[in-house]
Design an enzyme around this catalytic site. Sequence first.
Site, PDB file in Angstrom:
ATOM      1  CB  CYS A  23      -0.982  -0.002   1.165  1.00 44.30           C
ATOM      2  SG  CYS A  23      -2.290  -1.221   0.947  1.00 44.30           S
ATOM      3  CG  HIS A  27      -2.681   0.876  -4.182  1.00 44.11           C
ATOM      4  ND1 HIS A  27      -1.874   1.556  -3.286  1.00 44.11           N
ATOM      5  CD2 HIS A  27      -3.756   0.448  -3.466  1.00 44.11           C
ATOM      6  CE1 HIS A  27      -2.429   1.516  -2.081  1.00 44.11           C
ATOM      7  NE2 HIS A  27      -3.573   0.864  -2.169  1.00 44.11           N
ATOM      8  CG  HIS A  29      -8.559   0.293  -3.003  1.00 39.58           C
ATOM      9  ND1 HIS A  29      -8.130  -0.999  -2.786  1.00 39.58           N
ATOM     10  CD2 HIS A  29      -7.662   1.083  -2.364  1.00 39.58           C
ATOM     11  CE1 HIS A  29      -7.033  -0.984  -2.044  1.00 39.58           C
ATOM     12  NE2 HIS A  29      -6.725   0.273  -1.778  1.00 39.58           N
ATOM     13  CG  HIS A  68     -12.713   7.512 -12.525  1.00 38.73           C
ATOM     14  ND1 HIS A  68     -13.928   7.053 -12.084  1.00 38.73           N
ATOM     15  CD2 HIS A  68     -12.210   6.564 -13.348  1.00 38.73           C
ATOM     16  CE1 HIS A  68     -14.172   5.881 -12.631  1.00 38.73           C
ATOM     17  NE2 HIS A  68     -13.142   5.549 -13.395  1.00 38.73           N
ATOM     18  CD  GLU A 129      -8.216   0.411   1.444  1.00 38.43           C
ATOM     19  OE1 GLU A 129      -7.528  -0.637   1.472  1.00 38.43           O
ATOM     20  OE2 GLU A 129      -7.752   1.536   1.697  1.00 38.43           O
TER      21      GLU A 129
END
Length: 140
Positions: A23, A27, A29, A68, A129
Site C-alpha cells: 500500500c 494504487h 480501489h 476517478h 477497499e
Amino acid sequence: MITAERYHDISCGHRVVGHEGKCRYLHGHNYRIHFIVQADELDNVGRVVDFSVIKEKLCMWLEDNFDHKFLIWNEDPLLASLMEIAADSLVLVPFNPTAENIAKYLVEQIGPQQLAEHGCHLIKCKVEETQKCAASYTLA
C-alpha cells in the site's frame, strides 16, 4: 435510534505513506462507501431523511470530488513530483489516505457541510477497499 443508510461506489487511487507493504505504492480501489445518517426526530412522512438527499448531498459529493481521482496527503514526499505530471487528477487531503482516515474525514468534515440544511447528521461511514477489507468511523 433509527438511521437511514445508503452506499455509493467509486474508483479512486491513493498511497499510504509509511505503509510497510504494497500500500506504500501508487494504487487504487473500487471503493464502496456506506453513509449512515440519523435525525433527532423523523420527518412528517416518518423518515430520517429521504434517500435521495443522501444521494444528492453525500454520494454526489464523492462522485464530484473523489471518483476517478488520486487522493494524496498534503505531506506526502511524492507530492511535488506527482503535481508535475498529474496535477489535475490529484486531490490533496489533510490526512494519510487510509480507509480509516477517509471515513473519519467524511463524517467529521463533509457530512456536516453537506447535510447542514436537512435536519440530519452523518453519524457513521464505512469505507470498503475490497469486499474483504473495510474500516468504519462512528461519531462519538
